[in-house]
Design a protein around this motif. Sequence first.
Motif, short mmCIF file in Angstrom:
data_model
loop_
_atom_site.label_atom_id
_atom_site.label_comp_id
_atom_site.label_asym_id
_atom_site.label_seq_id
_atom_site.Cartn_x
_atom_site.Cartn_y
_atom_site.Cartn_z
N GLY A 284 -3.20 7.24 13.09
CA GLY A 284 -1.92 7.81 12.64
C GLY A 284 -1.94 7.99 11.13
O GLY A 284 -2.73 7.36 10.41
N SER A 285 -1.06 8.87 10.65
CA SER A 285 -1.10 9.28 9.24
C SER A 285 -0.79 8.15 8.26
O SER A 285 -1.09 8.28 7.07
CB SER A 285 -0.14 10.45 9.02
N ALA A 286 -0.20 7.04 8.70
CA ALA A 286 0.12 5.95 7.76
C ALA A 286 -0.99 4.90 7.69
O ALA A 286 -0.91 3.99 6.87
CB ALA A 286 1.44 5.29 8.17
N VAL A 287 -2.00 5.03 8.55
CA VAL A 287 -3.03 3.98 8.62
C VAL A 287 -4.20 4.31 7.68
O VAL A 287 -4.71 5.43 7.70
CB VAL A 287 -3.56 3.85 10.08
N LYS A 288 -4.60 3.31 6.86
CA LYS A 288 -5.67 3.58 5.88
C LYS A 288 -7.00 3.89 6.54
O LYS A 288 -7.63 4.90 6.24
CB LYS A 288 -5.85 2.33 5.00
N GLU A 289 -7.46 3.00 7.43
CA GLU A 289 -8.78 3.19 8.03
C GLU A 289 -8.67 3.12 9.54
O GLU A 289 -8.79 2.04 10.12
CB GLU A 289 -9.74 2.07 7.58
N PRO A 290 -8.41 4.26 10.19
CA PRO A 290 -8.29 4.25 11.66
C PRO A 290 -9.55 3.68 12.31
O PRO A 290 -10.67 3.92 11.84
CB PRO A 290 -8.10 5.73 12.01
N LYS A 291 -9.35 2.88 13.36
CA LYS A 291 -10.48 2.20 14.02
C LYS A 291 -10.20 2.01 15.49
O LYS A 291 -9.06 2.11 15.93
CB LYS A 291 -10.65 0.78 13.42
N ASN A 292 -11.26 1.65 16.20
CA ASN A 292 -11.10 1.06 17.54
C ASN A 292 -11.39 -0.43 17.39
O ASN A 292 -12.48 -0.80 16.95
CB ASN A 292 -12.08 1.69 18.53
N LEU A 293 -10.41 -1.24 17.72
CA LEU A 293 -10.54 -2.68 17.54
C LEU A 293 -10.59 -3.38 18.89
O LEU A 293 -9.88 -2.97 19.82
CB LEU A 293 -9.34 -3.23 16.77
N ILE A 294 -11.39 -4.45 18.97
CA ILE A 294 -11.31 -5.35 20.14
C ILE A 294 -10.29 -6.42 19.77
O ILE A 294 -10.45 -7.14 18.78
CB ILE A 294 -12.68 -5.97 20.46
N GLY A 309 -7.36 -2.15 7.07
CA GLY A 309 -7.21 -1.93 5.63
C GLY A 309 -5.78 -1.75 5.17
O GLY A 309 -5.54 -1.39 4.01
N GLY A 310 -4.83 -1.95 6.04
CA GLY A 310 -3.41 -1.83 5.67
C GLY A 310 -2.86 -0.43 5.87
O GLY A 310 -3.53 0.44 6.44
N LEU A 311 -1.65 -0.23 5.37
CA LEU A 311 -1.00 1.08 5.49
C LEU A 311 -1.12 1.81 4.16
O LEU A 311 -1.03 1.19 3.09
CB LEU A 311 0.48 0.92 5.85
N LYS A 312 -1.30 3.12 4.21
CA LYS A 312 -1.37 3.87 2.95
C LYS A 312 -0.02 4.48 2.61
O LYS A 312 0.17 4.97 1.51
CB LYS A 312 -2.47 4.92 3.00
N GLU A 313 0.89 4.47 3.59
CA GLU A 313 2.24 5.00 3.35
C GLU A 313 3.24 4.19 4.16
O GLU A 313 2.87 3.50 5.11
CB GLU A 313 2.32 6.46 3.83
N GLU A 314 4.51 4.30 3.78
CA GLU A 314 5.58 3.66 4.56
C GLU A 314 5.56 4.18 6.00
O GLU A 314 5.47 5.40 6.21
CB GLU A 314 6.94 4.06 3.97
#
Length: 441
Positions: A284-294, A309-314
């Motif tokens: 999604g557009s607010a996510v810094k580093e989109p991933k597939n996580l276990i 990596g946290g959010l890049k936007e509100e």
Amino acid sequence: MRKSISSLKLPHYKSTAACAAVRMPIPKEVLLPLNMHSGQAAEPVVQPGDHVYVGQLIAREEGRNSAPVHASVSGTVKAIEPYAVGRKTTAIRIESDGKMEKYPELSIPQPTNLDEFLQCVRQSGVVGLGGAAFPVWAKLAAAQKSHISTVLINGAECEPFITSDHRTMLECGDLIEKGIELLKQFMGSEEYILGIEKNKPDAIEQLTERFKDDPAVKVMPLSSVYPQGAKQVLLYNATGKVVGPGQRLASLGVIIINVTSLVKVAEYFATGMPLVERIVTVDGSAVKEPKNLIVPIGASVRDLVEACGGLKEEPGKILFGGPMMGKTVDTLDASILKATNAVVIMNRRDAERTAPSACIHCGRCVAVCPLGLNPTAFARAMELEDEDKRAAILQKEQVSLCMECGCCSYVCPAHRPLAENNSAARRFIRSWESAKKEGGK
Ligand code: SF4
Ligand code: SF4
């Protein structure tokens, strides 16, 4: 239902398709809601202060279509408390000891007949992991009353952003094979169709190669359209069969099982570990580093965001699932559920909605509906004060068939909130029908 199925070409936004699943850091705590399945909530069998291990039963299934819940981290039960995100329930909070120690009493199931197999599937805690969350044991138990000739394995991940099933197909071929072997051994079906959309050519290629010498298994490439993964659409496109209103799939000799559900069942039979973790796409557009996580079930959205990596936007909107059928959650503290295949976090701009204007009677919403329903009729019915008249129209228009796919809303040039209205209409008719049933007792 019409015999040709309407569908949409949507932008895929599958930026994580090439991101192999990586294990997220062990969360400090998990909060496991006890209603992560479609039936009655599970009943706790632990108390605050108890030490638990990964895979240990912490809540047993209770009543029809229920499923057990297992600890997803080792540590201490801190609380059994109310949980109010989505359907209200109780949740078990476990503080992690950081060791992820497995429950020493886990053992590999050794069923010798169908009843024992179903009992083991029940103990695995696996539910429909594509979103429906119907317990797999209950689906198989109901299906085995008819002869199931075809098992349709759903690898059609048609919503934008989500790639968790795609990664599962690429990374868990052995378990897909084991799952099919188990179904062959205990359910005795003759045909296994793996339906995968053509926008996953690597998964189609790998699985075709894997099953090339097995005539019972067919990997079927499907068009990359939405909602290809919906039961009725997949059934028609993969088998040419049509399920009628009120008709059970099993009566057509078919069951559909999500590919990740099959993998998790197979994993239980291979290792004895019940469902305690899954792949979740975070995008999604607010996510810094989109991933597939276990992700351990019960980890918070906040923990997943940190692992990306946290959010890049509100954040403007947090969705469990994709933008078409996903459920909005209003807090980063929400727990990842068994059926959470993705967390999509949009920035405020992307979350904004255009204000609706008056219906121009263009008919696009009716033309696009995969089930040939009429969402404008639902909307008109919901405006009626007289609840009996409203219910009569909704029943006549078969609102209960609506799968809330959102295609009608997507195409509406007047931006009418048709999907929300359909959902409200379905809730209304369910409670109206159960009130009538209660009154008639
Ligand atoms: S949300 Fe319901 S009415 Fe709208 S297109 Fe989907 S199935 Fe049809
Ligand atoms: S698509 Fe929108 S404007 Fe067109 S008929 Fe349906 S509700 Fe009305």
